[in-house]
Design a protein around this motif. Structure first.
Motif, mmCIF file in Angstrom:
data_model
loop_
_atom_site.group_PDB
_atom_site.id
_atom_site.type_symbol
_atom_site.label_atom_id
_atom_site.label_comp_id
_atom_site.label_asym_id
_atom_site.label_seq_id
_atom_site.Cartn_x
_atom_site.Cartn_y
_atom_site.Cartn_z
ATOM 1 N N LYS A 152 101.781 -59.527 11.743
ATOM 2 C CA LYS A 152 103.065 -59.506 11.044
ATOM 3 C C LYS A 152 103.215 -60.712 10.121
ATOM 4 N N VAL A 153 102.717 -61.872 10.555
ATOM 5 C CA VAL A 153 102.760 -63.065 9.699
ATOM 6 C C VAL A 153 101.964 -62.825 8.420
ATOM 7 N N MET A 154 100.765 -62.259 8.578
ATOM 8 C CA MET A 154 99.941 -61.960 7.402
ATOM 9 C C MET A 154 100.628 -60.945 6.488
ATOM 10 N N GLU A 155 101.205 -59.905 7.084
ATOM 11 C CA GLU A 155 101.880 -58.878 6.285
ATOM 12 C C GLU A 155 103.052 -59.474 5.518
ATOM 13 N N LYS A 156 103.802 -60.374 6.164
ATOM 14 C CA LYS A 156 104.944 -60.978 5.495
ATOM 15 C C LYS A 156 104.502 -61.858 4.341
ATOM 16 N N MET A 157 103.425 -62.616 4.518
ATOM 17 C CA MET A 157 102.934 -63.462 3.438
ATOM 18 C C MET A 157 102.450 -62.618 2.264
ATOM 19 N N ARG A 158 101.801 -61.511 2.574
ATOM 20 C CA ARG A 158 101.345 -60.607 1.508
ATOM 21 C C ARG A 158 102.554 -59.987 0.798
ATOM 22 N N ALA A 159 103.568 -59.590 1.562
ATOM 23 C CA ALA A 159 104.768 -58.997 0.967
ATOM 24 C C ALA A 159 105.494 -60.009 0.085
ATOM 25 N N ASN A 160 105.580 -61.274 0.547
ATOM 26 C CA ASN A 160 106.222 -62.306 -0.271
ATOM 27 C C ASN A 160 105.466 -62.512 -1.580
ATOM 28 N N VAL A 178 90.641 -64.058 4.125
ATOM 29 C CA VAL A 178 90.308 -62.933 4.999
ATOM 30 C C VAL A 178 88.818 -62.620 4.982
ATOM 31 N N SER A 179 88.172 -62.803 3.823
ATOM 32 C CA SER A 179 86.779 -62.367 3.669
ATOM 33 C C SER A 179 85.755 -63.470 3.895
ATOM 34 N N ARG A 180 86.160 -64.720 3.783
ATOM 35 C CA ARG A 180 85.205 -65.843 3.839
ATOM 36 C C ARG A 180 84.882 -66.231 5.277
ATOM 37 N N GLN A 181 83.611 -66.402 5.576
ATOM 38 C CA GLN A 181 83.226 -66.869 6.905
ATOM 39 C C GLN A 181 83.669 -68.318 7.065
ATOM 40 N N PRO A 182 84.520 -68.627 8.022
ATOM 41 C CA PRO A 182 85.042 -69.993 8.143
ATOM 42 C C PRO A 182 84.028 -70.967 8.718
ATOM 43 N N ARG A 183 84.275 -72.218 8.445
ATOM 44 C CA ARG A 183 83.458 -73.274 9.045
ATOM 45 C C ARG A 183 84.020 -73.575 10.425
ATOM 46 N N VAL A 184 83.230 -73.342 11.433
ATOM 47 C CA VAL A 184 83.628 -73.633 12.810
ATOM 48 C C VAL A 184 82.442 -74.284 13.494
ATOM 49 N N ALA A 185 82.630 -75.476 13.971
ATOM 50 C CA ALA A 185 81.554 -76.194 14.666
ATOM 51 C C ALA A 185 82.179 -77.133 15.682
ATOM 52 N N LYS A 186 81.356 -77.724 16.498
ATOM 53 C CA LYS A 186 81.869 -78.682 17.475
ATOM 54 C C LYS A 186 82.555 -79.823 16.733
ATOM 55 N N ARG A 209 89.547 -64.929 10.722
ATOM 56 C CA ARG A 209 89.029 -65.623 9.529
ATOM 57 C C ARG A 209 90.171 -66.186 8.693
ATOM 58 N N TYR A 210 91.217 -65.393 8.537
ATOM 59 C CA TYR A 210 92.347 -65.824 7.714
ATOM 60 C C TYR A 210 92.943 -67.131 8.235
ATOM 61 N N PHE A 211 93.294 -67.177 9.517
ATOM 62 C CA PHE A 211 93.966 -68.361 10.044
ATOM 63 C C PHE A 211 93.046 -69.575 10.082
ATOM 64 N N LEU A 212 91.786 -69.383 10.387
ATOM 65 C CA LEU A 212 90.865 -70.512 10.365
ATOM 66 C C LEU A 212 90.680 -71.051 8.948
ATOM 67 N N ASN A 213 90.581 -70.160 7.980
ATOM 68 C CA ASN A 213 90.347 -70.599 6.603
ATOM 69 C C ASN A 213 91.555 -71.272 5.962
ATOM 70 N N ILE A 214 92.764 -70.969 6.443
ATOM 71 C CA ILE A 214 93.921 -71.681 5.904
ATOM 72 C C ILE A 214 94.152 -72.995 6.661
ATOM 73 N N GLY A 215 93.298 -73.270 7.659
ATOM 74 C CA GLY A 215 93.363 -74.555 8.349
ATOM 75 C C GLY A 215 94.148 -74.560 9.633
ATOM 76 N N THR A 216 94.330 -73.377 10.235
ATOM 77 C CA THR A 216 95.045 -73.285 11.505
ATOM 78 C C THR A 216 94.038 -73.037 12.626
ATOM 79 N N PRO A 217 93.944 -73.937 13.604
ATOM 80 C CA PRO A 217 92.908 -73.836 14.646
ATOM 81 C C PRO A 217 93.222 -72.758 15.678
ATOM 82 N N ILE A 218 92.970 -71.513 15.313
ATOM 83 C CA ILE A 218 93.242 -70.395 16.205
ATOM 84 C C ILE A 218 92.047 -70.146 17.117
#
Length: 619
Positions: free
Chosen positions: A299-307, A327-335, A383-392
């Motif tokens: 729902k958060v993603m849908e609202k941002m897209r709607a805005n 959404v499409s980019r493989q995020p950087r995730v490492a120790k 992918r979306y939340f990691l790429n925007i910088g949110t540690p999900i």
């Protein structure tokens, strides 16, 4: 925590999770004992906060403890005895938690109930658990059918009530009664708590019953304390000064244990009174930690897209491009990964400066971890939340396991798995690759259903989850699908419906999807329309305003749905591809019995309701 320390070790059977650190709540064996430890070691001036007239009102640990002890004595005086059950059907609040602790301090059992239960399920659960006492916040918040039942209980404790058809005991009047009782019997509260043993049932939580009648899962104090110790060992990064937001119903087993964890750390715990206001609450609280289910993130993603789609053309293009990139980019995730280390390219940096920082701010701006559980998180959302910088991070569990079995952590986040098994939780695979779980977290059994208990809990203590799984080389758990939720077509091919349904539900116009294939010549799908998304989609695609019926008959819309089917089919084996589909505007809901309280499809009910539509797909 040390990155070199392993998170799991091999056992004779499979794997067992290890703690990152040894810090935990020491020497406690019950939830009331945990609370006593918190009062002595983690007191907080603003321990619990709730909304009143739009303002956050704090309650200190000392004040909460005094009220809770008085409530305990009053409840005992009104006939709530050890081993009895009390139902809680109320919104999240400090009073929900206070009632829970007070009942458990007596040695009685709390039974959380969802306010949006159907009357059939409400009656079944009340009868099954022999609930004679009920706590509600406001009776006007309940359905009319449940309100009619209130007069049948021995005691209905309410924060506020209309007094229509029953005589309530008012919550704060009970606390006042308890103050008088405590003066007469100053040692009674302590003596009640001393009788509690770890093997005693603390709560009964009814499973959502997606495939049949709900079952009452009996969880003991040992079960719940084992989860607290494990959570401390896996997530030792919530600090005394942190703010956390409880954004899910506490009736949900996942949120219940997380709330206990928050309480044990002595953080400032804010209660979200309504998840529909979650965005506003995040802006108000600026939490460091939050637990969610995937649908909230969708729902958060849908609202941002709607805005974005309601913005000026240039702004619309930039925001949509940034969302598509995330959404499409493989995020950087490492120790050692942190939100400041998520940038992977100059374009990513530009999107971060222009768009992603604002998106993080919309989530409160200070999240150190966002834990998602309750259902599978889609790869696109992660992918979306990691790429925007949110540690999900994603976890995995079942009510029968109290509930957490495994979880990733922000600093060691594996995108292909649900993480390592929780500390002291042992896992192995059966010959059919079903995930089996053993440990102090595994339930006592289903309430008064020994045969159903024996079906899932074997003589060696292994709980059979029903989930097909794999292990990585270092012991992480990968959930592949359901053992039984595999459809066999008339051609003898097996189809796993959940991945296909999740992919179909990624489209903003699809609220829910249900795949049909068992015993059929090919898979088909019912696409349940999200009509709330129609206006934004019409505007984005320059379509005139139309009624929902006209919209879903529009050739451009039908072509869009066919493109969705083709895209999802392109990632499936030939026998898994959806051949025919149909849009349905009557979306299953909790109220009509088509969804469980945790928003899972009740497949048999939905199949029966739309039997004619399903048959038309094979005509």
């Amino acid at each position: 925590m040390s990155e070199s320390k392993p998170s799991a070790i091999r056992t004779e059977n499979g794997w067992m999770g290890l703690s990152y650190c040894s810090t935990h709540v020491p020497g406690v064996s019950s939830i009331p004992e945990m609370w006593k430890w918190v009062c002595h070691n983690r007191p907080q001036a603003d321990a619990f906060l709730y909304l009143r007239h739009g303002n956050w009102v704090p309650i200190s640990t000392e004040e909460f403890n005094e009220q809770m002890q008085c409530l305990t004595l009053a409840l005992a005086e009104h006939g709530i005895a050890p081993g009895e059950t009390l139902g809680i059907i109320a919104s999240p609040s400090p009073w929900w938690l206070m009632m829970d602790l007070a009942v458990q301090s007596i040695g009685a059992i709390t039974v959380p109930l969802f306010p949006n239960l159907t009357i059939e399920n409400f009656d079944y659960e009340v009868d099954k658990a022999s609930i004679r006492h009920l706590f509600i916040d406001q009776d006007r918040a309940l359905s009319s059918n449940i309100r009619k039942r209130l007069g049948s209980f021995d005691n209905v404790i309410a924060l506020g009530a209309s007094r229509s058809g029953y005589t309530p005991l008012f919550f704060f009047d009970l606390i006042d009664e308890g103050r008088v009782l405590r003066e007469k019997h100053p040692d009674k509260y302590a003596s009640l708590c001393e009788r509690i043993v770890p093997e005693q049932v603390a709560t009964i939580i009814f499973t959502s019953g997606s495939s049949g009648t709900p079952k009452g899962v009996q969880l003991t104090h040992r079960n719940l304390i084992s989860q607290l110790r494990a959570t401390w060992g896996r997530f030792p990064t919530v600090y005394n000064e942190d703010r956390v937001l409880s954004g899910l119903p506490i009736a949900h087993a996942f949120e219940r244990v997380i709330v206990y964890y928050y309480v044990s750390t002595g953080v400032k715990l804010y209660f979200a009174d309504d998840t529909r206001h979650l965005g506003e609450l995040l802006q108000s609280v600026h939490p460091q930690a939050l637990t969610v289910v995937p649908r909230l993130l969708d729902k958060v993603m849908e609202k941002m897209r709607a805005n974005a789609n309601n913005s000026k053309p240039v702004v619309k293009w930039v925001i949509n491009a940034a969302i598509d990139y995330a959404v499409s980019r493989q995020p950087r995730v490492a120790k050692g990964w942190t939100p400041t280390q998520h940038i992977t390219s100059p374009l990513h940096w530009l999107f971060d400066v222009v768009v992603y920082r604002k998106m993080r701010a919309a989530l409160g701006g200070g999240l150190r971890f966002l834990v998602c559980g309750g259902a599978k998180l889609s790869a696109e959302t992660r992918r979306y939340f990691l790429n925007i910088g949110t540690p999900i991070v994603e976890g995995y569990g079942l009510t029968e396991c109290s509930p957490i079995v495994a979880a990733n952590v922000p600093w060691d986040n594996d995108l292909l798995s649900v993480g390592y098994p929780f500390p002291d939780v042992e896992v192995k695979l059966s010959e059919e690759n079903e995930l089996l779980v053993r440990g102090d977290n595994v339930m006592l059994g289903y309430l008064d259903e020994p045969e159903k208990t024996a079906e899932v809990l074997d003589s060696d203590g292994w709980y059979h989850t029903g989930d097909r799984s794999e292990f990585t080389e270092d012991g992480r758990i990968v959930i592949v699908g359901r053992v039984k939720e595999m459809f066999k077509t008339s051609n003898g091919k097996y189809v796993s419906p959940l991945p296909i349904e999740h992919a179909l539900e990624s489209h903003p116009l699809v609220a829910l999807a249900m795949v049909v294939a068992d015993g059929r010549k090919h898979p088909s799908a019912l696409l349940f329309a999200d009509n709330s998304a129609v206006p934004a989609w019409q505007k984005e695609h320059n379509l005139p305003a139309q009624s929902p019926d006209e919209f879903w008959q529009n050739p451009l819309v039908l072509e869009e749905m066919q493109k969705l089917i083709a895209d999802v089919n392109s990632r499936q084996c030939s026998w898994e591809r959806v051949i025919r589909w149909r849009v349905i505007q009557q979306v299953p809901s909790i109220a009509d019995g088509g969804l469980t309280p945790t928003l899972k499809l009740r497949r048999p009910i939905v199949e029966k309701r739309f039997a004619a539509e399903i048959e038309s797909l094979y005509a």
